[in-house]
Design a protein around this motif. Structure first.
Motif: not given
Length: 596
Positions: A125, A353, A407, A411
């Protein structure tokens, strides 16, 4: 990283990555980054600061470093960028090639730092979040101080992530010691390249020392090592400041803080760089011929800035700072293009994020360090002049590293699909809000309400003519009959033009929607220059004010000034006069500042 969770183990993600992860997460992004960077590298124009400051100083360092750092020019800029350019021979082509090399290295360092904090998903990422936005590409390629600064920050973050890892075995102590020293050197060098971390160094050293006192192993050891990194940087930067004080009589890394605060406190321009409003920098009204980076010039600018800040109403100052914080985080409509996926959209994605990343990395000491550094950089950039390149170099590497953890956290959730979908939806909604704000917030125009303007020339009513309305907007409210209308000032002699003068058109009534206005200056000999003013979001109560700097004629001053409006048919306008004015805070506050 609180005392209540002190007994938990620091997350470890240092296992080697397989070749496919490295290829798709690092190699491919590096290729894309290099290709995108070439678009900037091939540009032949050299920035003003490099032509007149960095490159000449670099050549002096090459000739005689000792004499160069003892000359008055040495305190005008932080030494890091000058030394970097001197090492590259002060040759623009060589410097650009070095920029490419260290920028690719910074990408690789950010990739591996993300891996050490959050694992291989975070690493991949980070690789893509570093490359896809244009911000770090341009910052890395431009021939200024941003490229070495970003590299040194990335090196500091990577070495710190190595130091924060809990390692055991006979070589653990040597590993940690080497990482701490490297991180301290990198952070000190970054601060001596761009001094924005100067106050962060002692603050972080104290905070992590106190945290280590409350924490238990292994968090205690990581916090102590992070504190040691900042202490090393404090000592090195402090030694340079002491040297500057001995040589020049002032404890500092470099001058420039006076100009930064002076322009950043100007309420007429909302603390933005003057060129965003068609103006040149007006420091000459304060420093005269001294130069804004001279010792005396810097002191004068700082004194005027402090006087201006004391004079501004608290509410107005807070409103300006809130607007500037928004610009520092999400950029300003003053320079953004109108594409949906512009720099603001990418920054919104990174910030959202990154917020997830702060939560996801809350048990890792690096999460606290990077989040703290990002918050600090936001805070110190609000009072100073706004320019997007300062925000990019200060924040983007930090945001990329935190966003990568966000991220990885999303995930790793048990309900991965729902969490990822929610994250994407939040980013899309954030981008939509950003687009709406860019297109519908009030137009960004100079405001004379807090600093009385100085009259340079005022149009007689007989010299003003308006076309394109159903009446005369110079006499009363009138509506546009088509999508274009003009107001012209036909002077009987050439008008004075100056790089800090503004064309002013008073507008007590406005209803409707405009997109642009064209400011056109015409001389007696037929010369003509024009510039476009963004008027999206223009509201009742705003006057049309814009600088002459970009449209000054090469001959004598203009005989005609025209404003051509592009608005929706039926837009209601009323004007109250036209003239040339200067609204310089330097001229307004100088005598009061010097008397204190």
């Amino acid at each position: 990283m609180s005392a209540g969770t002190a007994g938990t183990r620091i997350p470890q993600h240092g296992a080697p990555m397989t070749a496919p992860w490295v290829f798709w997460g690092l190699v491919v992004p590096m290729v894309i980054y290099a290709v995108r960077m070439l678009e900037v590298l091939v540009q032949t124009a050299i920035p003003f600061d490099s032509v007149y400051t960095y490159l000449p100083l670099a050549r002096q360092v090459m000739e005689d470093a000792s004499r160069a750092f003892s000359s008055p020019d040495a305190y005008k800029v932080a030494p890091g960028a000058v030394v970097y350019m001197a090492l590259a021979g002060a040759d623009p082509v060589t410097i650009k090639m070095a920029n490419l090399a260290i920028s690719l290295t910074a990408l690789a360092l950010t990739f591996d730092a993300a891996r050490r904090i959050g694992g291989r998903v975070a690493a991949v990422a980070a690789g893509w979040l570093y490359v896809l936005p244009h911000m770090l590409v341009e910052a890395g390629a431009t021939l200024l101080g941003e490229s070495p600064f970003v590299f040194l920050v990335a090196l500091w973050l990577w070495a710190s992530s190595c130091a924060a890892q809990a390692r055991t075995g006979p070589r653990a102590r040597a590993w940690h010691a080497g990482a701490v020293v490297l991180a301290g050197l990198a952070l000190a060098a970054a601060t001596l390249t761009r001094a924005t971390y100067m106050y962060w160094l002692p603050f972080a050293a104290v905070v992590f020392c106190l945290a280590a006192w409350r924490l238990k192993a292994p968090h205690r050891g990581a916090a102590l090592r992070i504190a040691a990194i900042h202490l090393i940087a404090v000592v090195l930067v402090g030694a340079y400041i002491v040297r500057q004080n001995d040589t020049f009589g002032r404890p500092m890394v470099a001058t420039g803080s006076g100009a930064a605060l002076y322009f950043g406190s100007n309420p007429v321009l909302s603390g933005y760089e003057p060129p965003f409003f068609g103006l040149a920098h007006d420091e000459g009204t304060v420093v005269g011929g001294l130069g804004h980076l001279s010792m005396e010039g810097d002191k004068r600018l700082m004194a005027v800035a402090k006087t201006m800040l004391r004079d501004l109403p608290t509410g107005e100052l807070l409103q300006m700072y809130v607007r500037k914080l928004g610009a520092v985080l999400f950029f300003s409509r003053a320079h953004l293009d109108r594409h949906v996926l512009n720099d603001r959209a990418w920054r919104i994605a990174l910030v959202l994020l990154a917020l997830l990343g702060v939560w996801g990395a809350r048990r890792h000491p690096m999460g606290w360090m990077v989040a703290g550094a990002a918050a600090y950089q936001c805070a110190v950039h609000v009072p100073v002049l706004y320019n997007p390149r300062y925000s990019i170099s200060a924040l983007d590497v930090l945001f990329v590293l935190l966003a990568a953890q966000g991220v990885a956290w999303a995930w790793s959730r048990p309900r991965r699909g729902a969490v990822l979908a929610g994250t994407v939806a939040a980013i899309v909604a954030g981008i939509a809000v950003g687009v709406y704000h860019q297109r519908h917030s009030s137009a960004l125009l100079p405001d004379f309400s807090l600093i009385p303007p100085q009259e340079i020339a005022v149009a007689d009513s007989s010299q003003l003519h308006a076309e394109g309305w159903d009446g005369d907007p110079l006499q009363g409210p009138a509506r546009m009959t088509a999508d274009s209308a003009t107001v012209e000032w036909d002077a009987d002699k050439p008008l004075p033009q100056d790089i800090i003068s503004m064309v002013h058109l008073g507008m007590p009534r406005f209803e409707g929607k405009c997109s642009y206005a064209w400011l056109i200056l015409r001389g007696a000999g037929g010369a003509e220059r024009s510039t476009r003013i963004r008027l999206g979001g223009l509201q009742q109560g705003q006057d049309i004010n814009w600088g002459m700097h970009h449209v000054m004629l090469p001959e004598s001053g203009p005989r005609q000034i025209q404003l051509r409006f592009e608005c929706a048919p039926g837009t209601l306008m009323q004007f109250s006069g036209m003239g040339l004015y200067q609204a310089s805070p330097g001229r307004h506050y100088l005598q009061r500042a010097l008397a204190q």
